[in-house]
Design a protein around this motif. Sequence first.
Motif, PDB file in Angstrom:
ATOM      1  N   MET A 258       0.853  -1.182   0.000  1.00 20.50           N
ATOM      2  CA  MET A 258       0.000   0.000   0.000  1.00 20.50           C
ATOM      3  C   MET A 258       0.887   1.230   0.000  1.00 20.50           C
ATOM      4  SD  MET A 258      -3.309  -0.568  -0.005  1.00 20.50           S
ATOM      5  CE  MET A 258      -3.948   0.933   0.702  1.00 20.50           C
ATOM      6  N   LEU A 259       0.933   1.940  -1.140  1.00 25.68           N
ATOM      7  CA  LEU A 259       1.751   3.137  -1.237  1.00 25.68           C
ATOM      8  C   LEU A 259       1.195   4.251  -0.368  1.00 25.68           C
ATOM      9  CD1 LEU A 259       4.098   4.667  -2.501  1.00 25.68           C
ATOM     10  CD2 LEU A 259       2.609   5.235  -4.430  1.00 25.68           C
ATOM     11  N   ASP A 260      -0.110   4.456  -0.425  1.00 25.04           N
ATOM     12  CA  ASP A 260      -0.764   5.486   0.377  1.00 25.04           C
ATOM     13  C   ASP A 260      -1.678   4.814   1.399  1.00 25.04           C
ATOM     14  OD1 ASP A 260       0.353   7.653  -1.059  1.00 25.04           O
ATOM     15  OD2 ASP A 260      -1.106   7.322  -2.665  1.00 25.04           O
ATOM     16  N   PHE A 261      -1.228   4.799   2.633  1.00 22.89           N
ATOM     17  CA  PHE A 261      -2.001   4.183   3.717  1.00 22.89           C
ATOM     18  C   PHE A 261      -2.665   5.307   4.484  1.00 22.89           C
ATOM     19  CE2 PHE A 261      -3.158   1.052   6.752  1.00 22.89           C
ATOM     20  CZ  PHE A 261      -2.862  -0.186   6.192  1.00 22.89           C
ATOM     21  N   ASP A 262      -3.992   5.391   4.399  1.00 25.48           N
ATOM     22  CA  ASP A 262      -4.731   6.545   4.909  1.00 25.48           C
ATOM     23  C   ASP A 262      -5.055   6.470   6.393  1.00 25.48           C
ATOM     24  OD1 ASP A 262      -4.741   7.926   2.549  1.00 25.48           O
ATOM     25  OD2 ASP A 262      -6.631   7.078   1.852  1.00 25.48           O
ATOM     26  N   SER A 263      -4.385   5.619   7.130  1.00 25.45           N
ATOM     27  CA  SER A 263      -4.643   5.537   8.558  1.00 25.45           C
ATOM     28  C   SER A 263      -3.417   4.999   9.277  1.00 25.45           C
ATOM     29  CB  SER A 263      -5.857   4.639   8.847  1.00 25.45           C
ATOM     30  OG  SER A 263      -5.961   4.390  10.234  1.00 25.45           O
ATOM     31  N   GLY A 264      -2.871   5.813  10.169  1.00 28.04           N
ATOM     32  CA  GLY A 264      -1.760   5.332  10.968  1.00 28.04           C
ATOM     33  C   GLY A 264      -2.206   4.277  11.965  1.00 28.04           C
ATOM     34  N   LEU A 265      -3.443   4.402  12.467  1.00 29.94           N
ATOM     35  CA  LEU A 265      -3.958   3.423  13.419  1.00 29.94           C
ATOM     36  C   LEU A 265      -4.064   2.041  12.799  1.00 29.94           C
ATOM     37  CD1 LEU A 265      -6.777   5.439  15.244  1.00 29.94           C
ATOM     38  CD2 LEU A 265      -4.442   5.017  15.986  1.00 29.94           C
ATOM     39  N   MET A 266      -4.344   1.979  11.508  1.00 33.39           N
ATOM     40  CA  MET A 266      -4.431   0.695  10.826  1.00 33.39           C
ATOM     41  C   MET A 266      -3.073   0.231  10.307  1.00 33.39           C
ATOM     42  SD  MET A 266      -7.490  -0.633  10.865  1.00 33.39           S
ATOM     43  CE  MET A 266      -7.385  -0.164  12.603  1.00 33.39           C
ATOM     44  N   GLU A 267      -2.207   1.183   9.971  1.00 34.36           N
ATOM     45  CA  GLU A 267      -0.909   0.806   9.419  1.00 34.36           C
ATOM     46  C   GLU A 267      -0.058   0.065  10.444  1.00 34.36           C
ATOM     47  OE1 GLU A 267       2.866   2.744   6.982  1.00 34.36           O
ATOM     48  OE2 GLU A 267       1.267   4.036   7.760  1.00 34.36           O
ATOM     49  N   VAL A 268      -0.131   0.474  11.707  1.00 36.95           N
ATOM     50  CA  VAL A 268       0.691  -0.171  12.738  1.00 36.95           C
ATOM     51  C   VAL A 268       0.359  -1.658  12.872  1.00 36.95           C
ATOM     52  CG1 VAL A 268       1.224  -0.227  15.203  1.00 36.95           C
ATOM     53  CG2 VAL A 268       1.169   1.951  13.988  1.00 36.95           C
ATOM     54  N   PRO A 269      -0.903  -2.074  13.069  1.00 34.57           N
ATOM     55  CA  PRO A 269      -1.175  -3.515  13.153  1.00 34.57           C
ATOM     56  C   PRO A 269      -0.978  -4.238  11.815  1.00 34.57           C
ATOM     57  CG  PRO A 269      -3.218  -2.269  13.252  1.00 34.57           C
ATOM     58  CD  PRO A 269      -2.102  -1.281  13.362  1.00 34.57           C
ATOM     59  N   PHE A 270      -1.228  -3.526  10.694  1.00 33.82           N
ATOM     60  CA  PHE A 270      -1.025  -4.154   9.392  1.00 33.82           C
ATOM     61  C   PHE A 270       0.440  -4.505   9.178  1.00 33.82           C
ATOM     62  CE2 PHE A 270      -0.061  -3.778   4.831  1.00 33.82           C
ATOM     63  CZ  PHE A 270      -0.967  -4.696   4.303  1.00 33.82           C
TER      64      PHE A 270
ATOM     65  N   VAL B  36      -0.165  12.313  17.960  1.00 32.85           N
ATOM     66  CA  VAL B  36      -0.761  10.992  18.137  1.00 32.85           C
ATOM     67  C   VAL B  36      -2.224  10.987  17.690  1.00 32.85           C
ATOM     68  CG1 VAL B  36      -1.482   9.299  19.869  1.00 32.85           C
ATOM     69  CG2 VAL B  36       0.824  10.235  19.933  1.00 32.85           C
ATOM     70  N   THR B  37      -2.962  12.042  17.992  1.00 33.11           N
ATOM     71  CA  THR B  37      -4.363  12.093  17.560  1.00 33.11           C
ATOM     72  C   THR B  37      -4.490  12.105  16.040  1.00 33.11           C
ATOM     73  OG1 THR B  37      -4.383  14.525  17.688  1.00 33.11           O
ATOM     74  CG2 THR B  37      -5.069  13.307  19.651  1.00 33.11           C
ATOM     75  N   MET B  38      -3.489  12.629  15.357  1.00 33.04           N
ATOM     76  CA  MET B  38      -3.520  12.663  13.892  1.00 33.04           C
ATOM     77  C   MET B  38      -3.276  11.292  13.271  1.00 33.04           C
ATOM     78  SD  MET B  38      -1.413  16.228  13.426  1.00 33.04           S
ATOM     79  CE  MET B  38      -1.192  16.029  11.668  1.00 33.04           C
ATOM     80  N   MET B  39      -2.928  10.287  14.093  1.00 32.33           N
ATOM     81  CA  MET B  39      -2.743   8.934  13.580  1.00 32.33           C
ATOM     82  C   MET B  39      -4.034   8.379  12.984  1.00 32.33           C
ATOM     83  SD  MET B  39       0.349   7.540  13.914  1.00 32.33           S
ATOM     84  CE  MET B  39       0.159   5.773  14.202  1.00 32.33           C
ATOM     85  N   VAL B  40      -5.174   8.967  13.316  1.00 32.66           N
ATOM     86  CA  VAL B  40      -6.442   8.540  12.726  1.00 32.66           C
ATOM     87  C   VAL B  40      -6.409   8.728  11.215  1.00 32.66           C
ATOM     88  CG1 VAL B  40      -8.929   8.985  12.670  1.00 32.66           C
ATOM     89  CG2 VAL B  40      -7.689   9.059  14.841  1.00 32.66           C
ATOM     90  N   PHE B  41      -5.694   9.742  10.739  1.00 31.01           N
ATOM     91  CA  PHE B  41      -5.687  10.078   9.316  1.00 31.01           C
ATOM     92  C   PHE B  41      -4.464   9.524   8.585  1.00 31.01           C
ATOM     93  CE2 PHE B  41      -7.853  13.406  11.727  1.00 31.01           C
ATOM     94  CZ  PHE B  41      -9.093  13.399  11.127  1.00 31.01           C
ATOM     95  N   VAL B  42      -3.299   9.621   9.198  1.00 21.90           N
ATOM     96  CA  VAL B  42      -2.068   9.211   8.525  1.00 21.90           C
ATOM     97  C   VAL B  42      -1.048   8.848   9.600  1.00 21.90           C
ATOM     98  CG1 VAL B  42      -1.077  11.537   8.450  1.00 21.90           C
ATOM     99  CG2 VAL B  42      -0.451   9.872   6.684  1.00 21.90           C
ATOM    100  N   ASN B  43      -0.047   8.066   9.229  1.00 20.58           N
ATOM    101  CA  ASN B  43       0.975   7.668  10.188  1.00 20.58           C
ATOM    102  C   ASN B  43       1.902   8.854  10.447  1.00 20.58           C
ATOM    103  OD1 ASN B  43       2.836   6.439  11.818  1.00 20.58           O
ATOM    104  ND2 ASN B  43       3.326   4.789  10.411  1.00 20.58           N
ATOM    105  N   THR B  44       1.775   9.454  11.606  1.00 18.53           N
ATOM    106  CA  THR B  44       2.565  10.638  11.959  1.00 18.53           C
ATOM    107  C   THR B  44       3.739  10.309  12.874  1.00 18.53           C
ATOM    108  OG1 THR B  44       0.941  11.039  13.716  1.00 18.53           O
ATOM    109  CG2 THR B  44       0.691  12.298  11.673  1.00 18.53           C
ATOM    110  N   LEU B  45       4.019   9.031  13.105  1.00 21.32           N
ATOM    111  CA  LEU B  45       5.116   8.642  13.979  1.00 21.32           C
ATOM    112  C   LEU B  45       6.362   8.236  13.209  1.00 21.32           C
ATOM    113  CD1 LEU B  45       3.224   6.647  16.757  1.00 21.32           C
ATOM    114  CD2 LEU B  45       3.886   9.052  16.718  1.00 21.32           C
ATOM    115  N   THR B  46       6.383   8.518  11.927  1.00 20.77           N
ATOM    116  CA  THR B  46       7.556   8.232  11.103  1.00 20.77           C
ATOM    117  C   THR B  46       8.049   9.524  10.455  1.00 20.77           C
ATOM    118  OG1 THR B  46       6.242   7.772   9.106  1.00 20.77           O
ATOM    119  CG2 THR B  46       6.671   5.922  10.593  1.00 20.77           C
TER     120      THR B  46
END
Length: 515
Positions: free
Chosen positions: A411-423, A468-478
Amino acid sequence: MSRMLVTPSSAQVRLPMPARASAAAEPARAAKFAAAKPVAGVRAQGLRHPLRLPLLLFGATLALILLHQGHLAEYLFPLGAFAVALVLYLRSPAHYLGFVCWLFFLAPEVRRLADFANGSFNQQSLIMIAPLAAVALTGLTLLKHMSKLGQRRAAPLVLIVAALLYAFVIGFAQVGPGAAIYALITWLYPVMVAFYLVVTWRHYPDYHRVLLKTFIYGGLLMSVYGLVEFVAPMPWDAFWLIASKMASEGHPVPFGMRVSSTMNSSGPFAVTLMAILLMSFAARGKMRIVLGCVGVPVLLFTSVRSAWGGFAVALVYLFLMLNGRNRLRLLAGAIGLAVMATPLMMIDQIAAPVIARFDTMQNIGQDTSYQARTEFYKTFFSSALSNIAGEGLGTTGLGTKLSDNSAAPAMLDFDSGLMEVPFVMGWPGTLLYVSGVLMMLWRAFRASRQRPGDLLANAGVGVAVSIVTMMVFVNTLTSVSGMFFFICATLPVISLRYAREGRDTSRMVPSRNAG
């Protein structure tokens, strides 16, 4: 009996020493703490002009571009950036980290100028290696202070690194070394910066001074440039937007671009500017006010709604956590900026894109971005949580372009950081990673409550919470946003440690004039 107190500012005051420190033990203890005491300014390390080398690097690079030697600048800039970073790394930790921030701020703009001078768009410019090469020096700190990973204060970082190594092994098997290594770098270097801060905690006064100046002047430069970019895009910015084919960034016409300023795109710039505006609350002087007057409108011009929401969350947090006087300062500043921005928003060309973006937040049913993200959550929620092992690093983001396995999920564009972490990390990695992040947030919050007078520490927690709250939209921890999270979550912790231990240890350093 008395001893001399040597503070980090080199001021000497006579204080009575506790009687329980025996005379025989004092010389050894004094020598121990003298070797570990905070550096009283960079001059003690022989670095009299810390800005000279960075200015020389950027000046030489700009001269090459003006001479239409863009290809030569592509090699000079990363090599020069690494050399300057190495000198600052060895001499002054605070100026080293400030220089790393400047590289992340300006390297994309240097790349655009070099490509414009060359007359061709370079998909893999070496200039973009410069900030990564500079920040890689924090790895030397890890090698030198490996034993500190066993300390309790490093536990959150150990959990996060363990999760990343687990996901790296999975990704290496899934997509090959190229994609996995690239993804590991983007996830790992913000953590390395946090470890560097933990190790160099004795330099907290220098970090407070240098990072605030970096944020104020860097944010002001990027904001002014972003304002110009919005009103009248520069030729090299228009060239970059057309050549990169980033349709989501708008059109290279006046009032038609989403502001990305000197950075790669509007998303990273919006998070960076949001963090800078919040951290500037700890500064003093007129430059902070000027930054707010220019930076807040530019943040609106990025049209990044997640950054707007994160900014609002951080402001609410600060309003609740600050004491009465600082709360009034924050409220007065917010009202003042709103009053000054009102005439600006009466200009149709300026207000139209901002109002249109706000309307999408009210009419969610007609928002294509919201609908796409909702569909994405429905599709990936079950697969992300049911995949126990995870897909591994390199299966999301830009690293997918380096994948060796075309059959692997990507997935080039992952629209959710909350989902990207477990994925990416599966259940084991997610448990470790989330535990480490939450532990960092809790420690930062607790430390900031014990240091209410340190506005930089309190603002840092607000930035960390908003990211951290912005992780709902995109992965902001990278990448860059992740670096801001880890810096802001670590500053309150080392501030408290410096307040507790830094001054106590300095009392053990006897003056040369003590008789």
